[in-house]
Structures are given as structure tokens and as C-alpha cells.
Design a protein around this motif. Structure first.
Motif, short mmCIF file in Angstrom:
data_model
loop_
_atom_site.label_atom_id
_atom_site.label_comp_id
_atom_site.label_asym_id
_atom_site.label_seq_id
_atom_site.Cartn_x
_atom_site.Cartn_y
_atom_site.Cartn_z
N GLY A 160 0.76 -1.32 -0.23
CA GLY A 160 -0.07 0.09 0.10
C GLY A 160 0.80 1.32 -0.11
O GLY A 160 0.55 2.20 -0.73
N LEU A 161 1.98 1.17 0.79
CA LEU A 161 2.94 2.46 0.69
C LEU A 161 3.44 2.87 -0.37
O LEU A 161 3.61 3.89 -0.95
N ASP A 162 3.93 1.48 -1.30
CA ASP A 162 4.31 1.71 -2.46
C ASP A 162 3.57 2.33 -3.48
O ASP A 162 3.99 3.04 -4.47
N GLU A 163 2.26 1.99 -3.53
CA GLU A 163 1.37 2.61 -4.31
C GLU A 163 1.17 4.13 -4.05
O GLU A 163 1.05 4.85 -5.03
N VAL A 164 0.83 4.50 -2.70
CA VAL A 164 1.07 5.56 -2.68
C VAL A 164 2.05 6.56 -2.93
O VAL A 164 1.90 7.74 -3.47
N VAL A 165 3.40 6.19 -2.64
CA VAL A 165 4.52 6.68 -3.23
C VAL A 165 4.60 7.17 -4.36
O VAL A 165 5.16 8.18 -4.94
N LYS A 166 4.41 5.88 -5.43
CA LYS A 166 4.29 5.97 -6.87
C LYS A 166 3.29 7.28 -7.48
O LYS A 166 3.65 7.88 -8.18
N GLY A 167 2.28 7.32 -6.55
CA GLY A 167 1.26 8.35 -7.07
C GLY A 167 1.57 9.69 -6.80
O GLY A 167 1.52 10.60 -7.30
N GLN A 168 2.22 9.67 -5.43
CA GLN A 168 2.71 11.02 -4.93
C GLN A 168 3.91 11.47 -5.75
O GLN A 168 4.01 12.73 -6.25
N ALA A 169 4.92 10.80 -6.32
CA ALA A 169 5.96 11.16 -7.10
C ALA A 169 5.58 11.59 -8.48
O ALA A 169 6.44 12.46 -9.00
N LYS A 170 4.33 11.56 -8.80
CA LYS A 170 3.95 11.98 -10.33
C LYS A 170 3.66 13.54 -10.05
O LYS A 170 3.67 14.10 -11.36
N HIS A 171 3.37 13.94 -8.94
CA HIS A 171 2.99 15.51 -8.67
C HIS A 171 3.84 16.17 -7.89
O HIS A 171 3.85 17.49 -8.09
N ASN A 172 4.68 15.82 -7.08
CA ASN A 172 5.54 16.33 -6.14
C ASN A 172 6.61 15.79 -5.72
O ASN A 172 6.96 14.31 -6.15
N LYS A 173 7.83 16.22 -5.25
CA LYS A 173 9.07 15.69 -4.74
C LYS A 173 8.82 14.86 -3.76
O LYS A 173 8.40 15.20 -2.80
N THR A 174 9.37 13.94 -4.05
CA THR A 174 9.12 12.62 -2.81
C THR A 174 10.54 11.90 -2.60
O THR A 174 11.36 11.82 -3.30
N TYR A 175 10.60 11.71 -1.12
CA TYR A 175 11.77 11.04 -0.79
C TYR A 175 11.39 9.86 -0.14
O TYR A 175 10.35 9.91 1.15
N VAL A 176 11.88 8.51 -0.41
CA VAL A 176 11.80 7.39 0.40
C VAL A 176 12.81 6.99 1.14
O VAL A 176 13.96 7.04 0.83
N TYR A 177 12.66 6.39 2.06
CA TYR A 177 13.71 5.79 3.13
C TYR A 177 13.38 4.13 3.38
O TYR A 177 12.01 4.08 3.79
N ASN A 178 14.21 3.50 3.83
CA ASN A 178 14.02 2.23 4.70
C ASN A 178 15.26 2.14 5.77
O ASN A 178 16.26 2.23 5.57
N PHE A 179 14.42 2.16 6.97
CA PHE A 179 15.16 2.37 8.28
C PHE A 179 15.75 0.96 8.57
O PHE A 179 15.00 -0.05 8.72
N ASN A 180 17.10 0.90 8.63
CA ASN A 180 17.67 -0.32 8.69
C ASN A 180 18.78 -0.40 9.85
O ASN A 180 19.74 -1.00 9.71
#
Length: 221
Positions: A23-43
Motif C-alpha cells: 500500500g505504501l509503495d502504491e501511495v509513493v508512486k502516485g505522490q511522485a507523479k505530482h510532487n518531490k518525494t523522498y523514500v527511505y528504508n530504516f535499517n
């Protein structure tokens, strides 16, 4: 099949993909079409963590570093009554400062790692690249932070594309038992009528007792 540790890890990964990642991946892909988006994986895993290492990094575990929990001292604990679940060392405080700096910069300028800051001193010599829908770049935040691409895209594709097709097949075993909407509504109605009937019965009993007590009271004549 006999490797229980591997089975446990695969089960945790599967549930994480199903409950959070897809679900988060789907939201991020939609967000990236319209705004600057930064994604992280906390490890990042702290040596003082209260959870066993086999559980990995839990959902939301980075929040304690984003809100500066490693900097809470005894005075702050006594003043506000905030007691973290674990102890923190200098590495945890460095991670907290690292994340607070990036989130503050993103809020102020839209860029978590601007060139106005020393990348070696503040951001572990890493520039957080903007997410895009071509290679799905993201920042892995850990003891050694780095930019990577295509985080679990094949696994997300399984839940987003293949599983719905599998579920819609005619011979797919679906749960048609008591968990359906109609059965749930019937059970709810039965429970409601039962409670109403029980309430009426109790009211009649209480009223009868009151009448009996009233009639048996001593008379003053």
C-alpha cells in the motif's frame, strides 16, 4: 523446509509486504507523479534494543530517533515522566541527530540533504536522492547509509497484480462461512434481540420484587 529461521523470516517479510509495503509503495508512486518525494528504508539496529535481533526492525521503530529519545536524560524523565523502553549510547544519539537534521531540512527547504550542510559531518557523506518511478530510488538509513533502487518491487507486484488475479479465479477457495456480511448481520440481530429480551425480563423481575416489597411493608393503622 527444516530451516525454521528462514521460514520465520520469510513469513515476517510476507506479512510486512502485505500489511504495509504494498500500500505504501502504491501511495509513493502516485505522490511522485505530482510532487518531490523522498523514500527511505530504516535499517538501523541499536545494540541496546529491547527486542531480539531476529525480529529485525519493527514498524515505526525509527520514530524514537526522529523525536530525539536518545537525548532524554534523567532530568527530562523526572520533569515530564517520559521513560524510553531502552538505554541509548553515542551511536544512537548520532543516528537521532542524523535523522532530525534531515527531517528538519526537508521541512524547511524541501531537500533533506542540502549542499549548504557538510555532507560528511551531518549526513554520513550521503546525498538523499529524490524518488522517481523509473528506478524507485530510496535511502537506506543504517550504520552505513546509501542510496539503493527497486526496493522489493517484485514482492509488491505479487500482492498488487498477481494475487488479485488468483483470488478472482473460479476455483479459488474463498471464505464463505460465518464471516460473510449477511451472516454477521444475522448474528448481530440475534444478539440484539436476545439482549432486548433479557433486559425486558430483568425489568419485569425487578418490578415484581418492588411490588412484593411494597405490599409487605408494615401498615400504620
Amino acid at each position: 523446509p527444516g530451516n525454521k529461521s528462514m521460514i520465520r523470516q520469510m513469513l515476517m517479510d510476507m506479512m510486512t509486504d502485505y500489511m504495509f509495503g504494498t500500500g505504501l509503495d502504491e501511495v509513493v508512486k502516485g505522490q511522485a507523479k505530482h510532487n518531490k518525494t523522498y523514500v527511505y528504508n530504516f535499517n538501523y539496529y541499536s545494540w541496546n534494543d529491547y527486542q531480539p535481533p531476529w525480529r529485525g526492525i519493527a514498524h515505526g521503530q525509527e520514530l524514537q530517533y526522529m523525536f530525539g529519545f536518545p537525548y532524554i536524560n534523567q532530568t527530562y524523565k523526572d520533569l515530564f515522566g517520559v521513560y524510553p523502553r531502552q538505554q541509548y549510547d553515542y551511536q544512537d544519539r548520532n543516528m537521532s541527530e542524523y535523522m532530525i537534521s534531515m527531517w528538519t531540512n526537508f521541512t524547511a527547504s524541501g531537500n533533506p540533504t542540502p549542499k549548504t550542510f557538510d555532507p560528511v559531518l551531518h549526513f554520513k557523506n550521503v546525498t538523499w536522492l529524490q524518488y522517481n518511478n523509473f528506478n524507485h530510488s530510496y535511502l537506506e538509513i543504517g550504520n552505513t547509509s546509501r542510496n539503493l533502487i527497486n526496493y522489493r518491487q517484485n514482492h509488491y507486484g505479487f500482492w498488487r497484480k498477481y494475487f488479485p488475479q488468483l483470488y478472482n479465479r473460479p476455483n479459488f477457495i474463498k471464505n464463505t462461512g460465518s464471516s460473510s456480511t449477511d451472516d454477521q448481520q444475522k448474528n448481530y440481530q440475534i444478539a440484539t434481540y436476545s439482549l432486548v429480551g433479557l433486559s425486558v425480563l430483568l425489568s419485569v423481575i425487578v418490578l415484581s420484587l418492588c411490588i412484593a416489597v411494597y405490599r409487605r411493608r408494615p401498615k400504620d393503622y
